[in-house]
Design a protein around this motif. Sequence first.
Motif, PDB file in Angstrom:
ATOM      1  N   GLU A 163       0.828  -1.198   0.000  1.00  0.00           N
ATOM      2  CA  GLU A 163       0.000   0.000   0.000  1.00  0.00           C
ATOM      3  C   GLU A 163       0.868   1.256   0.000  1.00  0.00           C
ATOM      4  N   SER A 164       0.310   2.322  -0.538  1.00  0.00           N
ATOM      5  CA  SER A 164       0.954   3.628  -0.495  1.00  0.00           C
ATOM      6  C   SER A 164      -0.125   4.703  -0.586  1.00  0.00           C
ATOM      7  N   GLY A 212      -0.914   6.981   1.923  1.00  0.00           N
ATOM      8  CA  GLY A 212      -1.408   7.506   3.184  1.00  0.00           C
ATOM      9  C   GLY A 212      -0.695   8.794   3.566  1.00  0.00           C
ATOM     10  N   LEU A 259      -5.381   6.119  -1.928  1.00  0.00           N
ATOM     11  CA  LEU A 259      -4.517   5.003  -1.571  1.00  0.00           C
ATOM     12  C   LEU A 259      -4.347   4.077  -2.767  1.00  0.00           C
ATOM     13  N   CYS A 289      -2.716   0.170  -3.958  1.00  0.00           N
ATOM     14  CA  CYS A 289      -2.288  -1.157  -3.515  1.00  0.00           C
ATOM     15  C   CYS A 289      -1.701  -1.860  -4.725  1.00  0.00           C
ATOM     16  N   VAL A 338      -5.041   2.886  10.271  1.00  0.00           N
ATOM     17  CA  VAL A 338      -4.146   2.223   9.329  1.00  0.00           C
ATOM     18  C   VAL A 338      -5.027   1.486   8.328  1.00  0.00           C
ATOM     19  N   TYR A 392      -5.474  -1.137   5.203  1.00  0.00           N
ATOM     20  CA  TYR A 392      -4.874  -2.336   4.630  1.00  0.00           C
ATOM     21  C   TYR A 392      -5.625  -2.755   3.373  1.00  0.00           C
ATOM     22  N   GLN A 421       0.964  -4.401   4.204  1.00  0.00           N
ATOM     23  CA  GLN A 421       1.514  -4.026   5.503  1.00  0.00           C
ATOM     24  C   GLN A 421       0.781  -2.849   6.125  1.00  0.00           C
ATOM     25  N   THR A 445      -1.018   1.304   5.512  1.00  0.00           N
ATOM     26  CA  THR A 445      -0.560   2.676   5.360  1.00  0.00           C
ATOM     27  C   THR A 445      -1.397   3.565   6.270  1.00  0.00           C
ATOM     28  N   GLN A 446      -0.731   4.485   6.959  1.00  0.00           N
ATOM     29  CA  GLN A 446      -1.409   5.314   7.962  1.00  0.00           C
ATOM     30  C   GLN A 446      -2.126   6.477   7.289  1.00  0.00           C
TER      31      GLN A 446
END
Length: 122
Positions: A6-7, A9, A20, A22, A93, A95, A114, A116-117
């Motif tokens: 993931e990215s 956040g 977001l 994935c 977070v 997912y 994993q 992303t916040q």
Amino acid sequence: QVQLVESGGGLVQAGGSLRLSCAASGHTFSSYAMGWFRQAPGKEREFVAAINRSGGSTVYTDSVRGRFTISRDNAKNIAYLQMNSLKPEDTAVYYCAAGRLTARTSRTYDYWGQGTQVTVSS
């Protein structure tokens, strides 16, 4: 085997937007339904949205319907979650997950990223 990353956040003010992503490894991305879940501090992981293998069917939890949009690009092996009109209660977070069914329950998903916040300030 599918690996998910993931990215996207970050920190955003209430009313703002984030997208977001994935990214999935492997050549079988289009064989899996994709889901997004989130977990806030002190709370259980909850379902956010899911999309079927072709992208033609989506489901959302009530609290995000109309504000979030899930989509996927099978040619690029990427799933997205566009989040608009963000609220402080969206802080968690996030997912992504891959599974055989377009389902709301986490146990039906086989592979997880994993996380992303996402933090939404008031």
